[in-house]
Motif scaffolding. Structure first.
Motif, PDB file in Angstrom:
ATOM      1  N   THR A 117      -2.693 -10.794  12.323  1.00  0.00           N
ATOM      2  CA  THR A 117      -3.098  -9.951  13.351  1.00  0.00           C
ATOM      3  C   THR A 117      -1.708  -9.900  14.408  1.00  0.00           C
ATOM      4  OG1 THR A 117      -4.273 -11.539  14.680  1.00  0.00           O
ATOM      5  CG2 THR A 117      -5.385 -10.262  13.378  1.00  0.00           C
ATOM      6  N   ARG A 118      -1.044 -10.946  14.684  1.00  0.00           N
ATOM      7  CA  ARG A 118       0.314 -10.938  15.471  1.00  0.00           C
ATOM      8  C   ARG A 118       1.437 -11.341  14.596  1.00  0.00           C
ATOM      9  NH1 ARG A 118      -0.994 -11.442  20.653  1.00  0.00           N
ATOM     10  NH2 ARG A 118       1.282 -10.944  21.029  1.00  0.00           N
ATOM     11  N   SER A 119       2.637 -10.821  14.969  1.00  0.00           N
ATOM     12  CA  SER A 119       3.758 -11.106  14.351  1.00  0.00           C
ATOM     13  C   SER A 119       4.286 -12.648  14.463  1.00  0.00           C
ATOM     14  CB  SER A 119       4.998 -10.100  15.190  1.00  0.00           C
ATOM     15  OG  SER A 119       5.247 -10.563  16.244  1.00  0.00           O
ATOM     16  N   ILE A 197      -5.934   1.873  12.890  1.00  0.00           N
ATOM     17  CA  ILE A 197      -4.946   2.601  12.091  1.00  0.00           C
ATOM     18  C   ILE A 197      -3.374   2.184  12.330  1.00  0.00           C
ATOM     19  CG2 ILE A 197      -4.365   4.604  13.422  1.00  0.00           C
ATOM     20  CD1 ILE A 197      -4.885   6.376  10.667  1.00  0.00           C
ATOM     21  N   VAL A 198      -2.940   1.625  13.509  1.00  0.00           N
ATOM     22  CA  VAL A 198      -1.662   1.193  13.681  1.00  0.00           C
ATOM     23  C   VAL A 198      -1.481  -0.124  12.840  1.00  0.00           C
ATOM     24  CG1 VAL A 198       0.102   0.160  15.188  1.00  0.00           C
ATOM     25  CG2 VAL A 198      -1.312   2.422  15.967  1.00  0.00           C
ATOM     26  N   VAL A 199      -2.296  -0.924  13.043  1.00  0.00           N
ATOM     27  CA  VAL A 199      -2.419  -2.226  12.054  1.00  0.00           C
ATOM     28  C   VAL A 199      -2.398  -1.969  10.589  1.00  0.00           C
ATOM     29  CG1 VAL A 199      -3.681  -4.424  11.915  1.00  0.00           C
ATOM     30  CG2 VAL A 199      -3.131  -3.711  14.304  1.00  0.00           C
ATOM     31  N   ASP A 200      -3.280  -0.864  10.432  1.00  0.00           N
ATOM     32  CA  ASP A 200      -3.365  -0.722   8.899  1.00  0.00           C
ATOM     33  C   ASP A 200      -2.079  -0.110   8.259  1.00  0.00           C
ATOM     34  OD1 ASP A 200      -5.034  -0.716   6.458  1.00  0.00           O
ATOM     35  OD2 ASP A 200      -5.434   1.295   6.900  1.00  0.00           O
ATOM     36  N   HIS A 204       2.533  -0.355   6.130  1.00  0.00           N
ATOM     37  CA  HIS A 204       3.017   0.496   5.051  1.00  0.00           C
ATOM     38  C   HIS A 204       4.519   1.387   5.352  1.00  0.00           C
ATOM     39  CE1 HIS A 204      -0.170   0.186   2.337  1.00  0.00           C
ATOM     40  NE2 HIS A 204      -1.137   0.229   3.455  1.00  0.00           N
ATOM     41  N   TRP A 205       4.138   1.964   6.556  1.00  0.00           N
ATOM     42  CA  TRP A 205       5.410   2.703   7.062  1.00  0.00           C
ATOM     43  C   TRP A 205       6.932   1.929   6.934  1.00  0.00           C
ATOM     44  CZ3 TRP A 205       2.647   5.986   4.928  1.00  0.00           C
ATOM     45  CH2 TRP A 205       1.783   6.359   5.478  1.00  0.00           C
ATOM     46  N   GLU A 206       6.423   0.534   7.608  1.00  0.00           N
ATOM     47  CA  GLU A 206       7.980  -0.228   7.741  1.00  0.00           C
ATOM     48  C   GLU A 206       8.478  -0.343   6.281  1.00  0.00           C
ATOM     49  OE1 GLU A 206      10.521  -3.125   7.409  1.00  0.00           O
ATOM     50  OE2 GLU A 206       8.703  -3.205   6.545  1.00  0.00           O
ATOM     51  N   TYR A 207       7.513  -0.831   5.318  1.00  0.00           N
ATOM     52  CA  TYR A 207       8.364  -0.931   3.892  1.00  0.00           C
ATOM     53  C   TYR A 207       8.778   0.287   3.237  1.00  0.00           C
ATOM     54  CZ  TYR A 207       4.024  -0.373   1.176  1.00  0.00           C
ATOM     55  OH  TYR A 207       2.540   0.141   0.474  1.00  0.00           O
ATOM     56  N   VAL A 208       7.981   1.606   3.264  1.00  0.00           N
ATOM     57  CA  VAL A 208       8.399   2.716   2.804  1.00  0.00           C
ATOM     58  C   VAL A 208       9.711   3.052   3.336  1.00  0.00           C
ATOM     59  CG1 VAL A 208       7.922   5.158   2.648  1.00  0.00           C
ATOM     60  CG2 VAL A 208       6.056   3.368   2.140  1.00  0.00           C
ATOM     61  N   ALA A 363       3.838  -2.880  13.698  1.00  0.00           N
ATOM     62  CA  ALA A 363       2.643  -2.303  14.266  1.00  0.00           C
ATOM     63  C   ALA A 363       2.181  -3.069  15.696  1.00  0.00           C
ATOM     64  CB  ALA A 363       1.425  -3.319  13.268  1.00  0.00           C
ATOM     65  N   GLU A 364       2.868  -4.286  15.919  1.00  0.00           N
ATOM     66  CA  GLU A 364       2.728  -4.824  17.187  1.00  0.00           C
ATOM     67  C   GLU A 364       3.636  -3.940  18.198  1.00  0.00           C
ATOM     68  OE1 GLU A 364       4.385  -9.012  18.050  1.00  0.00           O
ATOM     69  OE2 GLU A 364       2.109  -9.276  17.742  1.00  0.00           O
TER      70      GLU A 364
END
Length: 383
Positions: A117-119, A197-200, A204-208, A363-364
């Motif tokens: 839940t946290r970086s 939705i940000v945590v979820d 995804h968007w980071e690795y894409v 996300a964080e």
């Protein structure tokens, strides 16, 4: 051909994603095809051990698929020396502790995201796994989707020239649960349970973005809860404490800008539930889960803005379909096969806990950007 069993403790398979994609469409599908051919005269045969909290649900799953082993005792499974891999698809809030226990038990591990839940917790997991010498992987399934694999082919082939921008649209209407059953579990809308939705979606968007276009160097996000009241699985109303929509702008290494909208409160008016449009100096493309269409510079029409006349240009018809040029298996199964080869043969594997930590970091920072109302740099991850 010799058959080698690999025992995999699967925690969280009573949930939708763990059951459908990881158990049925990945590991059971591998078993049905006769195992995974390692190419060295050996076939790897997955043997799932179902783990969870609800005894009756585990027993029903095991009976449905002819599986013999299930348990509610995670510690006993991790202490079992015959178990090779620990897999986690629990609720986010329970994942970090279970992964720490698996690392301490010396298990290789494969996990859904976000990893924590946290970086700081996500980075610590990557450090612990590296120090323990166990192999570790994080599900990054969208990279294995046909549409994004075709898009990657265009990127690698230099189709776009200099990439200018990426625009992404993701989401659909998740029913509130009062008059129609919600398509997502209620914990997704409770921040105290790791929802939002940000945590979820930002992982995804980071690795894409990282894999296709370049590392994210800054983020600016607006985050909101559009639907503040929902109804849970028992039909009881509750207050949504987590965000259900996020509107993000990401600067990428190399100068391109990505804008991605993520929402569980949007009605779909596009061909697929997620679509990315990439524009470059030499061409553009639109990719979804399965399809990818492209338009080269030489075939780009010359639209003229005239609000006084009906639009006669058939814009969608002017794009060319990017061919499959191959067979595409289920994306979750494809990544499972790569991870199992990594465990069995020590083949290279890039999508590890460090990659997962980058997603948690983004996300964080996205949530912090929204709270502070400003753009934030995304530093390179240090473990």
């Amino acid at each position: 051909m010799a058959v080698r069993a690999v025992r995999i403790a699967m925690n969280g398979v009573t949930g939708r994603m763990g059951y459908r994609q990881h158990l049925v469409r990945s590991l059971l599908a591998l078993r049905e095809q006769g195992g995974l051919d390692l190419g060295n005269g050996t076939t790897l045969m997955p043997e799932p051990v179902l783990v969870g909290r609800r005894e009756h649900a585990l027993a029903a799953l095991a009976a449905r698929h002819g599986l013999r082993e299930w348990t509610t005792d995670l510690e006993a499974v991790l202490a079992d020396p015959s178990v090779d891999i620990y897999f986690d698809s629990q609720v986010t809030s329970a994942r970090e502790d279970a992964l720490r226990k698996a690392i301490a038990a010396g298990k290789h591990l494969y996990t859904e995201k976000p990893t924590a839940t946290r970086s700081e917790g996500a980075r610590e997991l990557a450090r612990l796994a590296r120090e323990a010498g166990v192999k570790h992987g994080v599900v990054q399934d969208k990279l294995f989707l046909p549409g994004l694999r075709k898009l990657k082919r265009l990127v690698d082939g230099g189709f776009f020239g200099r990439i200018l921008s990426v625009r992404g649209e993701f989401g659909y209407w998740v029913f509130e649960g009062d008059w129609q059953e919600a398509q997502r579990p209620s914990w997704n809308y409770r921040a105290e349970h790791g929802g939002g939705i940000v945590v979820d979606m930002f992982p995804h968007w980071e690795y894409v973005l990282h894999h296709l276009f370049g590392r994210v160097t800054s983020v600016q996000a607006h985050v909101t809860t559009h639907i503040p009241r929902r109804w849970d699985e028992r039909g009881e109303p509750y207050r949504a404490t987590a965000d259900d929509a996020a509107y993000g702008i990401f600067e990428l290494e190399g100068g391109a800008v990505a804008q991605i909208n993520s929402s569980w409160a949007v009605r779909v008016h596009r061909d697929e539930l997620v679509e990315f449009q990439v524009d470059g100096t030499e061409g553009s493309a639109v990719a979804g889960l399965r399809r990818c269409r492209a338009q080269h510079r030489s075939a780009t029409p010359k639209p003229v803005w005239n609000p006084d006349l009906p639009q006669a240009e058939p814009f969608r018809a002017q794009w060319q379909e990017v061919p499959d040029n191959g067979e595409f298996d289920n994306g979750f199964k494809a990544q499972w096969e790569l991870f199992l080869r990594h465990v069995a043969l020590d083949t290279p594997y890039a999508w590890d806990l460090a990659a997962g930590a980058r997603g948690v970091q983004l996300a964080e920072l996205g949530l912090r950007s929204a709270a502070e109302g400003r753009r934030l740099p995304v530093p390179e991850l240090s473990l």
